[in-house]
Structures are given as C-alpha cells and as structure tokens.
Design a protein around this motif. Sequence first.
Motif, short mmCIF file in Angstrom:
data_model
loop_
_atom_site.label_atom_id
_atom_site.label_comp_id
_atom_site.label_asym_id
_atom_site.label_seq_id
_atom_site.Cartn_x
_atom_site.Cartn_y
_atom_site.Cartn_z
N GLN A 1 0.80 -1.22 0.00
CA GLN A 1 0.00 0.00 0.00
C GLN A 1 0.84 1.28 0.00
O GLN A 1 0.29 2.38 0.14
N LYS A 2 2.15 1.17 -0.17
CA LYS A 2 3.01 2.35 -0.07
C LYS A 2 2.66 3.40 -1.13
O LYS A 2 2.43 3.08 -2.29
N TYR A 3 2.65 4.67 -0.70
CA TYR A 3 2.35 5.77 -1.60
C TYR A 3 3.62 6.45 -2.04
O TYR A 3 4.49 6.79 -1.23
N ALA A 4 3.73 6.69 -3.37
CA ALA A 4 4.90 7.35 -3.93
C ALA A 4 4.60 8.80 -4.33
O ALA A 4 5.51 9.54 -4.67
N ALA A 5 3.33 9.19 -4.29
CA ALA A 5 2.94 10.57 -4.62
C ALA A 5 1.68 10.92 -3.85
O ALA A 5 0.80 10.07 -3.65
N TRP A 6 1.58 12.16 -3.42
CA TRP A 6 0.43 12.59 -2.64
C TRP A 6 -0.87 12.40 -3.40
O TRP A 6 -1.91 12.03 -2.82
N GLU A 7 -0.83 12.66 -4.71
CA GLU A 7 -2.07 12.59 -5.48
C GLU A 7 -2.63 11.17 -5.60
O GLU A 7 -3.78 10.98 -6.02
N HIS A 8 -1.84 10.17 -5.22
CA HIS A 8 -2.34 8.79 -5.25
C HIS A 8 -3.28 8.50 -4.07
O HIS A 8 -4.01 7.51 -4.09
N ILE A 9 -3.25 9.33 -3.04
CA ILE A 9 -4.05 9.09 -1.84
C ILE A 9 -5.48 9.54 -2.07
O ILE A 9 -5.73 10.65 -2.53
N GLN A 10 -6.41 8.66 -1.76
CA GLN A 10 -7.83 8.96 -1.90
C GLN A 10 -8.54 8.84 -0.55
O GLN A 10 -7.94 8.45 0.45
N THR A 11 -9.81 9.18 -0.53
CA THR A 11 -10.61 8.91 0.65
C THR A 11 -10.82 7.40 0.77
O THR A 11 -10.77 6.68 -0.24
N PRO A 12 -11.04 6.88 1.96
CA PRO A 12 -11.16 5.42 2.13
C PRO A 12 -12.52 4.88 1.70
O PRO A 12 -13.35 4.48 2.52
N ARG A 13 -12.74 4.87 0.40
CA ARG A 13 -13.98 4.29 -0.12
C ARG A 13 -14.00 2.78 0.11
O ARG A 13 -12.99 2.18 0.49
N LEU A 14 -15.14 2.19 -0.18
CA LEU A 14 -15.25 0.74 -0.01
C LEU A 14 -14.25 0.02 -0.91
O LEU A 14 -14.07 0.39 -2.07
N THR A 15 -13.61 -1.00 -0.37
CA THR A 15 -12.63 -1.80 -1.10
C THR A 15 -13.09 -3.25 -1.16
O THR A 15 -14.04 -3.64 -0.48
N VAL A 16 -12.37 -4.04 -1.95
CA VAL A 16 -12.78 -5.44 -2.10
C VAL A 16 -12.42 -6.27 -0.88
O VAL A 16 -12.92 -7.39 -0.71
N SER A 17 -11.52 -5.75 -0.04
CA SER A 17 -11.17 -6.42 1.21
C SER A 17 -11.19 -5.37 2.31
O SER A 17 -11.64 -4.25 2.10
N THR A 18 -10.70 -5.74 3.47
CA THR A 18 -10.63 -4.74 4.53
C THR A 18 -9.61 -3.66 4.15
O THR A 18 -8.58 -3.94 3.54
N GLY A 19 -9.92 -2.43 4.51
CA GLY A 19 -9.06 -1.31 4.16
C GLY A 19 -7.97 -1.10 5.18
O GLY A 19 -7.77 -1.89 6.11
N ASN A 20 -7.25 0.01 5.02
CA ASN A 20 -6.16 0.35 5.93
C ASN A 20 -6.74 1.05 7.17
O ASN A 20 -7.32 2.13 7.06
N PRO A 21 -6.60 0.46 8.36
CA PRO A 21 -7.22 1.05 9.54
C PRO A 21 -6.64 2.41 9.92
O PRO A 21 -7.37 3.28 10.40
N ALA A 22 -5.33 2.62 9.71
CA ALA A 22 -4.74 3.92 10.05
C ALA A 22 -5.27 5.00 9.11
O ALA A 22 -5.49 6.15 9.52
N GLN A 23 -5.48 4.66 7.85
CA GLN A 23 -6.08 5.60 6.91
C GLN A 23 -7.50 5.94 7.35
O GLN A 23 -7.91 7.11 7.33
N ALA A 24 -8.26 4.93 7.74
CA ALA A 24 -9.63 5.16 8.19
C ALA A 24 -9.66 6.08 9.40
O ALA A 24 -10.50 6.99 9.50
N LEU A 25 -8.74 5.88 10.34
CA LEU A 25 -8.68 6.73 11.53
C LEU A 25 -8.36 8.17 11.15
O LEU A 25 -9.00 9.12 11.65
N ASP A 26 -7.38 8.35 10.29
CA ASP A 26 -7.03 9.71 9.88
C ASP A 26 -8.18 10.37 9.12
O ASP A 26 -8.38 11.59 9.24
N PHE A 27 -8.90 9.59 8.34
CA PHE A 27 -10.04 10.18 7.61
C PHE A 27 -11.11 10.65 8.60
O PHE A 27 -11.74 11.70 8.39
#
Length: 678
Positions: free
Chosen positions: A200-226
Amino acid sequence: MSKTPVAELIDAERAQFTYGADYNPEQWAPEVWLEDARLMREAGVNLVAINIFGWAQLEPLPGQYDFSALDAVIDVLHDHGIGINLGTGTSSPPAWLSYQYPESLPTMSDGTQRAFGGRQAFCPSSPAYREHSVKLVEQVARRYGSHPAVKLWHVSNEIGCHNAHCYCAISAEAFRGWLRGRYTTLDALNTAWGTAFWSQKYAAWEHIQTPRLTVSTGNPAQALDFMRFSSDELLAQYRAEETVLREHSAVPVTTNFMVTAHIRNQDYWAWAPHMDLVANDHYLDNRLGAVREELSFAADVTRGLAGGGPWLLMETATSSVNWQPRNIAKSPREMIRNILTHVARGADGISFFQWRASLQGSEKFHSAMLPHTGEDTKVWREVVELGGILGRISDVAGTRVVSDVALVFDWQAWWATDLDSHPTGDVKYLDQVHRVYNALLAEGFTVDIVAPGASLAGHRLVVVPSLYSVSDADASNLSDFVAAGGHAVVTFFSGIVDEDDRVITGGYPGAFRDLLGVSTEEFFPLQPTDELALSNGSTATMWSERVHLRGADAVTAFESGPLAGGPAVTRNDFGSGVAWYLATNLDPDGLRGLLATAARRAGVELPLAVPAGVEVVRRAGDGVVFLFVINHTDVAFDIAAEGTELITGDTVTTSLTVPAGEVRIVRHTTETESRETL
C-alpha cells in the motif's frame, strides 16, 4: 471550556435557567406568531432558537436576500420579552445551491452521490458551500449582531449528523492537504499508516484517496485519519461562521453537539474549547437496553466537555421522537424526571425540539412543547409545570456537580476500537463504556467524564474502560496520577495500540503494562454462549486473556475455560497508589462489586443507600449544597436530608419522602456538610 455562564444569557444581573425550544415560525401564518408568544410566556419560556433552517427563506435565489419575515418574528418575540438563540441558517443549503453546484452534494463510501432533499445535503469540503454559507452568515450577523433580543448565536445545527464523511474528489483533495499538514512528508505518512503491508506504499500525494469501499478490509490507520480529518473539516466550517459572527457581534457563539449513543462523528474534546458555552442535543434512544442510564451518561459527558461547569441542553423531546423504529411516548412525569436529571448533572438551560408540532414534513410526528392536540394535554401541562419548577430552583443555576470519581472517555478510541479485524467483533467501545458507567451509577456514584490526558486533580478513583488506543503522554498521565496516590481501574482491551493503530509490543496491555504490573501474552475471546466461572463466585463472558503477574497480585482467578487457574482480576501497588486490571468481561454484579471495592479503598465518599432506580446527585456552590433525588421507580421512599425542598417549598428537618416517579431537590446551607444529612 465553557466561558459564558448559561445562567446569565437572559439577565446578566440575575442567574436563572433558560427555558425554551426550537421555533420554526416559517411553518406558520403570521397570525399564529402572536398566539405562540402568548403561550410561551404562559409556559415560562425565555429563550427560543429561530432561523435554524432559514436559508431558503432568507436567500430564495443567490444574492437575493429577504429578511422581512425574520424581522417580524424577532419583533414579536422581543416585544414579549423572549430572548433569541439565533441560528446562522446554514444547516441545510437551498435547492439553488445544489442545482448550480452539483459537485457540492455529498458522496458516500460506495462512490454514489446523494441528491438534494432532506437536510445537510452538502460536502463539508465544498468551496461553493463554504463561500455561500459564509456570505449568508455575513448578512445575518450584520443585520442582527447588536439586536437586544439576540442572546446567543447558534452556528448551523447538529453539524455532521448526516454528512460527516464525504468521499468525493473534492474531499480527497482536502484530505491530502490535511495529511500534508499532519505528516509533512510521504515517508512519515507511509510509516504512520503501515503501508508496507499489502503493497500500500504511496509514492505521490495525489495517489491518496478517501477510504472508499474496497474489495477487502481497508487500511485502519487511513480510516482513523479520515475520521480525524472529517471532524476537523466540520470544525473548520464552524470556525468560518464563528469568525464572521465575532466581527459583527459580541453575543456568545455555540453550536449543538450530539453526545448520544448513535452518533460518533466528531471528536468533541477538540471542539469544546471553541465554544463560548457547551450545548448538547439529547433524545432517549429506546433501542438501547439501558435508556435512562444513557441519558445520565450523556449529561455527564456534556458536563465534562464544559470543563465541569454548567451547560445548555439545546434539544430534547417532550415525549416521543419520529426517527426510531418504535417511537415510544413518555409516561406521565417522565419528561420532568428526564429534564431534572439533566439539571442535576449540570444543565443550566433546557430547550426542546420543538415549540409547536409541525403539520408537514418528516418530523410532523415528533413531539413538541405544544402538541397537535393543543393545550388540554399531558405534555402541555407538564411543560407549564416544568417552567414553574425551573423558576423555583433558580438558585441552582451556576453551581457545579460534586464528584470524586472520573471515567476516561475518548471519541478517537471509539473510532479505533470499532474498526474491523480485531480479536473479536463483540467488543464495542461504547458498550464497554456504558457497562462500566452503568455499574458505577447503580452503586450510586456520580461520575465526571474526562478526556485521556486531562487533569485528574480532585479525583480519588479513575476508571478506564477498554481504551484500546492511547498515546504515550496520555498513558503517562494516568500512571502519574496513580504514582501520586490515586487509584485506577483499567478494563480489558486497553493500551493495545498507539494513535496510528500500531501495536505496542512487549506484552499487552502495552501502554499500561508497567502501571498494572501484568503482561498478557495472548487473548482468548469467547463464543457468545460461553460463560466462565471465577474464583469469587462471579462469572465472566466475551473475553479472557493469559495474564502473567509482573508485580501485581491476583485478586480473582479463572476457574473454568482454557485459562483455569490464571488471573482474571489483578491489583498492583504503584508508587503511592493502586491500579486494578480486569482481564475479562465481569458479570454486572461482579463488575459493580469490584468497582465498589476499588472506590472504597480509594477513599471515595460512599453514596447514600437508596433503592434501585433512584439517582442522587449533588450540585454545590458558595457554601450551598443542592441534593437532587430522582425517583424513577413506582414506589415512594424516605431519605435522610435537611434543608428546604425547592419544588414543594417544604422544610425538611431529618427525613425527606420522595414520591413514586417524582424528583425532590433539597437546598442545604452549611459550612460543615454532614454525611448523615446529605
């Protein structure tokens, strides 16, 4: 912290309770307004909230303002001596905003956009909404900022009730800006989010999105920050409106929080410092198992947000609501008991939703001060009676609730605890908080609700239920309290992760391991039907863990299950104080007993012995103590007391009779309050 005394809103020279409602005159013909004002005076109303949903009336088309109707309503209220809690009108944008700026509508986690209608149909990050809402506030503030009838500014309404989380492209861009401010670099963000996991590593800021529904469980730290971002984004809207109001008015500013069991979208610990006074909306939630207890909890939380000082109940119901599967009407006297419970726990102002029951719209079956049936009703008679009671107990206004027990509660821990992929889905944060609070309430203790890291001075016992996530600083705050002689009770699934949802290694309960003198190597969640026997005769459910003693003593052991013989409850001497750990979900009687024992050993003043279903709370100030006795049962009882009973005016010499379903408030003036009489 609350800075403006609620009791001085109406009259700066004489403290008194505010009493009123949301008033929606735009739903009624002008000839009704005079009748409303007359009836308000009859009921003792002195403060009403107007212009809560006024945007479409004030600005029917962009830039075309019409204040004639609002001017007329304000004149009627002012002429009748009724103060105004003036809304900014921004809580629901008009149709033209959604039509001209469709991108301002909110988007859900599945990527679908919601249409205009209902209320709060806007994205909190929308530049169009922000621009036009602030323009409206500017117009309202300029026109009414110095009007003598305006006693309080009411920014928006129940901010974030429906639209707290928007997942659109505009929100994603705002989220990235918030993240840049928090982390500065992508490396820091990747570390905080643990993006080495699942590529899940990000190489550019513009790659980061809001934590929409995913096909599996999402990133919990991202969900917390959102969730943190979303709370901050809504607060930024409040601050934008607040700034404009302060440019044109010296009137205090607030908004209505939603401290309740079914809404958790804002971190109100971060919001409270920005309020001139703290206000809350609370409705009985009949979907809960402990409805009355949740009311007391919400009132105590609101008092905590007000820094222990008085606060304003901005909305509640005279009887039923309209938004639950079964909208239960309140029984005779229940409304008065509910309101005086809020007062006992710090409320200096009472307002209902709403004044006159609506004839149309989705809230037409929501109760009001003036029902559809009119004045010859149980609700109206109790509304008038309550107004009289609040007048007779005005000396209570401005006093503070007395308590030496604190409970640590945190919205961010709530968010983190209720994420997925945990040892069991049965541990829900608010359930655990309510269990501990209800046990303390049943034992008769009055509880102060505090944030992690808050000052614990003045308390003898601090209870920490299932604080799954905690910072090092906040954990140290509790340890310092105990080391200095305080007592603490910590329950299972506490101290497990830091603010980034990163596990604290070396043995659970991580952040509290040294304080508690234990180390857990493995969790053993239970099936819903499992029940464990404990060595003291009590039982436990849901949770167990393999605990090793690292200085603590085992108070109770498991007698059945895979951990038979191992510690279930421990006690550790730490510095000059004591820390207890509950490594399982004790049955209600076992939990009550343990908390009572911990309180007694902490030196907490033991509560008066009263029947189950009775609440006893004290408010005090300037050498005066007010004893509130709230009898929720259908049987009268006697309690030792001395002073003047404020509702009846009776003199109490040694014993007070509290009738079934009633409330009694005894005013006692003394330099040496005695345990026997109060």
